[in-house]
Structure formats: C-alpha cells, structure tokens
Write a protein that holds these residues in place. Structure first.
Motif, PDB file in Angstrom:
ATOM      1  N   ILE A  21     -40.892 -39.958-132.938  1.00 41.59           N
ATOM      2  CA  ILE A  21     -41.519 -41.262-133.208  1.00 41.59           C
ATOM      3  C   ILE A  21     -42.725 -41.485-132.315  1.00 41.59           C
ATOM      4  N   ALA A  25     -43.106 -50.628-144.213  1.00 37.58           N
ATOM      5  CA  ALA A  25     -41.898 -50.839-143.407  1.00 37.58           C
ATOM      6  C   ALA A  25     -40.865 -51.609-144.216  1.00 37.58           C
ATOM      7  N   ARG A  35     -33.344 -47.286-136.723  1.00 36.04           N
ATOM      8  CA  ARG A  35     -33.962 -48.313-135.888  1.00 36.04           C
ATOM      9  C   ARG A  35     -34.346 -49.498-136.780  1.00 36.04           C
ATOM     10  N   SER A  48     -46.222 -41.903-134.185  1.00 34.54           N
ATOM     11  CA  SER A  48     -46.769 -43.267-134.169  1.00 34.54           C
ATOM     12  C   SER A  48     -48.113 -43.339-133.454  1.00 34.54           C
ATOM     13  N   LEU A 102     -38.361 -43.947-138.338  1.00 37.16           N
ATOM     14  CA  LEU A 102     -37.639 -45.136-137.872  1.00 37.16           C
ATOM     15  C   LEU A 102     -36.365 -45.355-138.688  1.00 37.16           C
ATOM     16  N   GLU A 161     -36.539 -52.418-135.358  1.00 37.71           N
ATOM     17  CA  GLU A 161     -37.978 -52.132-135.329  1.00 37.71           C
ATOM     18  C   GLU A 161     -38.573 -52.222-136.732  1.00 37.71           C
ATOM     19  N   LEU A 162     -37.882 -51.650-137.701  1.00 36.99           N
ATOM     20  CA  LEU A 162     -38.365 -51.731-139.084  1.00 36.99           C
ATOM     21  C   LEU A 162     -38.416 -53.179-139.562  1.00 36.99           C
ATOM     22  N   HIS A 196     -43.971 -42.170-139.941  1.00 37.83           N
ATOM     23  CA  HIS A 196     -43.433 -43.011-138.861  1.00 37.83           C
ATOM     24  C   HIS A 196     -42.351 -43.947-139.402  1.00 37.83           C
ATOM     25  N   TRP A 252     -35.336 -38.351-131.967  1.00 35.63           N
ATOM     26  CA  TRP A 252     -36.092 -39.418-132.610  1.00 35.63           C
ATOM     27  C   TRP A 252     -37.121 -40.033-131.679  1.00 35.63           C
ATOM     28  N   ASP A 253     -36.782 -40.216-130.416  1.00 42.94           N
ATOM     29  CA  ASP A 253     -37.736 -40.813-129.473  1.00 42.94           C
ATOM     30  C   ASP A 253     -39.017 -39.994-129.407  1.00 42.94           C
TER      31      ASP A 253
END
Length: 141
Positions: A20, A66, A52, A24, A47, A55-56, A43, A16-17
């Motif tokens: 993303i 989002a 995450r 992004s 997330l 963050e969302l 993106h 995921w890192d």
C-alpha cells in the motif's frame, strides 16, 4: 528492484503495509497520467484485500473508486447490513450492490423490492435490477 516489482512482491507476500505504501505514493484519482490512475485503482484494491474498510470508508466520502471497491468488498463478504446502512445513507452504488446481492441469494421475491422501496423508491436503475431478476430468462415458459 524497481518500486513496481517491490509492490508486486509485497502484494504476493500479503505484506499489505509495504504494498500500500509503495502504490499509494504513485497513485492519483483521475490523473491525466494513466499510470497514476491505474495505480489509484490498484491502491483501492489493495486496501480492500487488506480489509482496511475504515480507510476505504473514509476515502469513499469523496472518491467514487473507493466507494465502488468498498461496496464490492462488502458484497463479496456477504455484509448485507453494512450495504444496507450505506444505501440508507444515500450511497446509490451500495443500493445497486445490495439489490443484486439479495437477488442473487435467491431472495428475489420480497427483499430486493423492499430495499429499493426503502432506500431508492424513485431510482429507476435499482428497479430495473430487481425486475431483471424477477423476469424469467428469454425463451423460458
């Protein structure tokens, strides 16, 4: 390998890192470049799939995509209390998602109506969602 293939590969590996970061960097909400806008939606999906939620939640303060993706993720995970809290804080989409969740989990008699009365008593769309579930299907006796 192009960034797109790298991002897809990372996504398939659930890295995921990496996914993303790649997506992004090429994403923009409401961009006139439809690729940038599509990347923005991708993106938001990444997330959510990476869970995450903080963050969302932060992005949801100013970004409708989002907010919608967060609410949908909460619904998919059956996180009724989180949806209820978001609806209480004025998130109309969370109210609609909560009403559908309650109706679809066969609590149509009281719970959705109470949620709509508590968080959106004047919201006609929320009332329509509940009414649709309360009404028998067309042709049913």
């Amino acid at each position: 390998m192009e960034w797109f293939e790298q991002a897809r590969a990372a996504e398939q590996l659930r890295d995921w890192d990496a996914a993303i970061a790649l997506v992004s960097a090429r994403a923009e909400c409401y961009s006139t470049d439809h690729y940038m806008h599509d990347n923005h939606l991708w993106h938001m999906d990444l997330l959510a799939r990476a869970e995450r939620f903080s963050e969302l939640t932060e992005l949801a303060l100013t970004d409708v995509h989002a907010r919608r993706r967060l609410n949908r993720s909460l619904r998919e995970r059956g996180m009724e209390a989180a949806l209820r809290s978001r609806a209480k804080d004025g998130d109309r989409d969370a109210l609609y998602v909560l009403a559908r969740l309650l109706c679809e989990t066969h609590r149509v008699q009281e719970a959705p109506h109470r949620a709509v009365q508590d968080f959106g008593p004047e919201d006609q769309y929320a009332h329509q969602i509940v009414a649709r579930f309360r009404s028998p299907p067309s042709g049913a006796q």
